[in-house]
Design a protein around this motif. Structure first.
Motif, short mmCIF file in Angstrom:
data_model
loop_
_atom_site.label_atom_id
_atom_site.label_comp_id
_atom_site.label_asym_id
_atom_site.label_seq_id
_atom_site.Cartn_x
_atom_site.Cartn_y
_atom_site.Cartn_z
N ALA A 700 -0.27 11.33 5.49
CA ALA A 700 -1.22 10.37 4.60
C ALA A 700 -0.69 8.53 4.46
O ALA A 700 -0.45 8.71 4.55
CB ALA A 700 -0.48 11.13 3.40
N PRO A 701 -2.16 8.67 4.21
CA PRO A 701 -2.29 6.92 4.36
C PRO A 701 -1.29 6.59 2.69
O PRO A 701 -1.17 6.70 1.93
CB PRO A 701 -4.11 6.94 4.41
CG PRO A 701 -4.14 7.62 3.69
CD PRO A 701 -3.51 8.82 3.78
N THR A 702 -0.46 5.19 2.77
CA THR A 702 -0.08 4.65 1.71
C THR A 702 -0.94 3.10 1.81
O THR A 702 -1.34 2.76 2.54
CB THR A 702 1.84 3.85 2.48
OG1 THR A 702 1.50 3.86 3.77
CG2 THR A 702 1.96 5.72 2.47
N VAL A 703 -0.10 2.42 0.72
CA VAL A 703 -1.43 1.07 -0.19
C VAL A 703 0.42 0.14 -0.11
O VAL A 703 0.94 0.93 -0.72
CB VAL A 703 -2.01 1.39 -0.83
CG1 VAL A 703 -2.26 1.61 -1.88
CG2 VAL A 703 -2.94 -0.14 -0.70
N ASP A 704 -0.22 -0.53 0.17
CA ASP A 704 1.79 -1.89 0.32
C ASP A 704 1.57 -1.88 -1.45
O ASP A 704 2.08 -2.36 -2.33
CB ASP A 704 1.15 -3.10 1.09
CG ASP A 704 0.40 -3.46 0.92
OD1 ASP A 704 -0.69 -3.87 -0.22
OD2 ASP A 704 0.39 -4.92 1.13
N GLN A 705 0.19 -1.98 -2.31
CA GLN A 705 0.49 -2.29 -3.87
C GLN A 705 -1.02 -1.62 -4.31
O GLN A 705 -1.50 -1.38 -4.02
CB GLN A 705 -0.24 -4.03 -3.85
CG GLN A 705 -1.35 -4.36 -2.87
CD GLN A 705 -1.47 -5.55 -3.23
OE1 GLN A 705 -1.37 -6.37 -3.43
NE2 GLN A 705 -2.18 -6.33 -2.08
N PRO A 706 0.02 -1.06 -5.50
CA PRO A 706 -1.51 0.06 -6.20
C PRO A 706 -2.55 -0.71 -6.28
O PRO A 706 -3.28 -0.42 -7.23
CB PRO A 706 0.31 0.96 -7.29
CG PRO A 706 0.76 -0.73 -8.06
CD PRO A 706 1.25 -1.27 -6.20
#
Ligand code: BGC
Length: 825
Positions: A700-706
């Motif tokens: 699943a992709p992750t993002v470094d900042q919400p």
């Protein structure tokens, strides 16, 4: 020479000398000013090699690289940068300091004649690859000329047509590749296009060339015209067109000096343009080369290897039910189709060159098989023109239009096609000359032979004194030679096997619309009939595997002419369906410069699209068919089911091909996959599609900042594992889906991608970054790129229609990037 004092040089130049720099000396070189040690530099086409200064045919041999759409299909900026570096070596082998490349127009329709030369329907993919190409080329010391700026997305009446494009579509779709070429890669030159943009010739378009390119983007290089695409003196110079090409000048020289005297053009404007030419000469090291080096053909093993690797990386495996990769051991193979024994390595037009060699698909397989394992049959023909007669042509040039008087010059030309860009012979004016060209032809069969004749001006063709084709009266320009040559005229005559005949062409030039090109082309063949078709069927039936090599060629995919549609030419659809009926193990290898319809798709077991991959074509195709290489390509352009499904060719002539001199880009930003999604039309194969010989798992992709406020970048990570037993490549595509907002926006748009090469069992991470622009649309009212506040979905996908996971990021406030130049319709 670094640090040369260009201002001092400009101070030392007279107005006439400065003006002399602002047009070419001849077709491919700039003007030298020996008094001040200013050398001439040479430019060369571009983009899939460096042709050198010869004509489009013949000429010094050169390495032939994959065409633009193949590079687009590689989705591999590092590979494209490497190719840029190799092209720098090629350009230098032709004495050229500047390559007329890359072509970064967007694949707006499926039928643009130069679709093959462009990378993609998507601006993000095009921009990344263009920047990589330019970086590689310029690191190698050769200047790039990104082209054609802007709005040249069709070849229909391209020298007069106005592309009417709204500013939003320009800013979001058509301009980003140019912007990246300038701002990211620092291209040293830009070529204006032939067409008008919103009513004004781009070569006279101040908002485009000066306000946008030079001021907003800070471009410090040279803007040159496309060949014969500059039509005025003050208007082009004042708009920011620095260099009129080719030379010698038509609208500058004394006319420009006079325009300065009369106050129409300022001395500062001339000085700025001259400064840019001198800067270019300096940047490509021209001051260190007082003479332009002679052209050489250097066939480098490392270029051969790179071209072969790149060819395979560009091949898209569209469908595979497990037949591929082929296990050839002990099998008999039928190589069927018009492209089995013909190497289709490049498109037509100014991107053509004389390749070192060309490997056909069948020749690519031969080293892997014994003679009785591999047999071939064309089945049907796919040519648009009659196959070229072999030549050589002995040409008598006359200084009068009526083939009278003494022969002014005798010339020998190696091929059955001869083109002249400059004067045909010293002292013979274009308006006056005529010629008689003679070749000898020995038929290999006794049959009715069809001769085809194309020329830029009236001509006739005689066989042993009998007139077979006569277009002396009623000759009109048609669909050949950049809309300057007639539609091929044909005539037939019965000939006997082994009995040599004289073939004579008599020809007179008439001044064509846009180019100074003079040309004749003679083709001949015995047309393939039902016998050839049934021979192919018999071969298919008696073989273990049938490979149909179908598609088009540079006669179809060519500058100067759009395609009639996306159906395979001739009887190829019928051939493929019949072969599939005759042999349960049928593979189709397509070679086209763009989308093609596949009514037989369900009947065949596997399909690959190999484009025009350059001189190693057959080897790259064989590598993928046999599994020696992974099919590394993904579609850079949607393949629609039917031409009517495309955003452009809808039956309304205003959107295509244009009406009353205007073509309206009415679809706005809904180009390519953006259109299919909006219209709810399922394509045959979506943008980004391509299969592998192995299997992958995506995390699943992750993002470094919400949350993102607009500074810096958002970083998305996706881990991919090769779960199969073979090495393979996967392309992680990141699409941004905006929240509902003030304007209608595409549901999702490609904003980043990464190609991963993975050994069996290996895991690697795709790291994808998004800046503020990646969330923006262009707001015409506010004249700014605007990213509205809200939640954006970031979709990691294997194609536009194959999402594998998504993650959200919140834009905490509106992000506005104002721009200055105004370009809208
Ligand atoms: C093409 C350009 C090319 C130029 C020089 C024109 O017809 O549009 O792309 O660089 O010719 O050959």
């Amino acid at each position: 020479m670094a640090g040369r004092d260009i201002e001092a040089l400009l101070d030392a130049m007279t107005l006439d000398e400065q003006v002399s720099l602002l047009a070419g000396a001849d077709f491919w070189t700039t003007v030298a000013v020996p008094r001040l040690g200013i050398p001439a530099i040479k430019v060369s086409d571009g983009p899939n090699g460096a042709r050198g200064g010869g004509s489009l045919v013949g000429g010094v041999k050169a390495a032939s690289f994959p065409v633009g759409i193949a590079l687009g299909a590689s989705w591999n900026p590092a590979l494209v940068e490497e190719i840029g570096g190799a092209l720098a070596e090629e350009a230098r082998s032709k004495g050229a300091s500047v390559l007329l490349a890359p072509t970064v127009n967007i694949q707006r329709s499926a039928v643009n004649g130069r679709n093959f030369e462009c990378y993609s329907e998507d601006p993000c993919l095009t921009a990344r690859l263009a920047a990589a190409y330019i970086t590689g080329l310029q690191k190698g010391g050769v200047g790039a000329t990104v082209k054609h700026f802007a709005g040249n997305e069709s070849e229909i009446q391209r020298t007069t047509m106005s592309s009417d494009i709204g500013e939003r579509a320009l800013r979001e779709i058509y301009l980003p590749p140019f912007e990246a070429a300038v701002r990211t890669a620092g291209t040293l030159a830009v070529m204006s296009s032939y067409n008008r943009l919103n009513g004004t010739f781009t070569s006279e378009h101040k908002a485009l060339l000066t306000d946008l390119l030079k001021e907003e983007w800070g471009f410090s290089g040279v803007v040159m015209s496309d060949w014969f695409g500059s039509h005025s003196t003050a208007a082009t110079v004042n708009a920011g067109l620095d260099l009129e090409m080719p030379g010698p000048t038509r609208d500058r020289g004394d006319k420009l000096v006079e325009a300065v005297r009369s106050g129409e053009v300022t001395v500062e404007t001339v000085r700025d343009a001259a400064r840019r030419i001198l800067r270019l000469i300096e940047r490509v090291g021209g001051f260190d080369r007082p003479e332009i080096p002679a052209e050489r053909a250097i066939d480098r093993p490392e270029h051969r290897a790179l071209i072969r690797r790149a060819g395979a990386e560009a091949i898209v495996l569209l469908k595979n039910d497990g037949l591929l990769p082929l296990d050839l051991a002990g099998k008999s193979v039928a190589a069927i189709g018009p492209n089995a024994e013909a190497a289709q390595i490049m498109g037509g037009g100014s991107a053509q060159l004389n390749p070192h060699y060309a490997v056909s698909p069948a020749d690519g397989l031969r080293p892997l098989m014994s003679d009785n394992q591999l047999r071939s049959a064309p089945g049907v023909a796919a040519n648009r023109l009659m196959p070229l007669i072999s030549g050589p042509f002995e040409v008598d040039v006359y200084g009068r239009p009526d083939l009278a008087g003494p022969v002014a010059e005798h010339q020998s030309h190696p091929l059955g096609e001869v083109m002249w860009f400059n004067e045909v012979a010293p002292g013979v004016r274009d308006a006056d000359f005529s010629l008689r060209a003679t070749t000898r032809f020995t038929p290999s069969e006794t049959a009715e032979h069809v001769f085809g004749l194309v020329s830029i001006g009236p001509s006739r063709l005689m066989v042993d004194g009998r007139t077979v084709v006569d277009i002396r009266d009623g000759w009109t320009p048609g669909d050949n030679y950049f809309e300057c040559g007639n539609r091929e005229a044909r005539g037939s005559i019965a000939l006997d096997a082994g009995r040599t005949v004289d073939v004579v062409v008599e020809y007179r030039f008439v001044q064509a619309i846009a180019l100074n090109l003079k040309a004749i082309r003679v083709g001949v063949a015995v047309p393939l009939g039902d016998r050839a078709f049934s021979d192919a069927m018999a071969l298919a039936r008696s073989s273990d595997i049938a490979i149909v090599y179908a598609g088009r060629s540079g006669e179809w995919d060519t500058e100067g002419n759009d395609l009639p549609g996306i159906a395979l030419p001739g009887r190829q659809d019928e051939l493929i369906a019949a072969v599939a009926d005759a042999n349960p193990n049928t593979v189709v290898v397509l070679q086209t410069g763009g989308p093609v319809a596949m009514p037989w798709l369900d009947k065949v077991r596997a399909v690959i699209e190999a484009w025009y991959p350059g001189q190693e074509a057959g080897n790259a195709i064989a590598d993928v068919l046999t599994g020696a290489a992974e099919p590394g390509g993904r579609l850079p352009q949607t393949f629609p089911r039917r031409i009517e499904d495309t955003p452009v060719v809808t039956g309304d002539p205003r959107t295509y091909p244009g009406k009353d001199g205007h073509v309206t880009y009415g679809e706005g930003v809904f180009v390519g996959y953006r259109h299919y999604e909006k219209a709810g039309v399922a394509p045959l194969f979506p943008f980004g599609h391509g299969l592998s010989y192995t299997t992958f798992d995506w995390s699943a992709p992750t993002v470094d900042q919400p949350a993102f406020g607009g500074d810096g970048v958002v970083t998305v990570r996706v881990a991919v594992t090769n779960t199969g037993t073979r090495a393979g490549t996967e392309v992680v595509q990141l699409y941004v889906a905006p929240p509902p907002g003030r304007v209608s926006r595409p549901a999702r748009e490609l904003r980043a991608f990464a190609k991963l090469q993975l050994a069996p069992g290996e895991t690697a991470e795709a790291v994808l970054t998004l800046d503020a622009r990646a969330f923006s649309y262009f707001d015409e009212e506010r004249h700014a790129f605007v990213a509205e506040k809200g939640r954006y979905r970031l979709v990691a996908a294997a194609s536009a229609l194959d999402p594998r996971g998504s993650v959200e990021v919140e834009l905490t406030g509106e992000i506005v990037e104002r721009v200055t130049a105004r370009l809208g319709a």
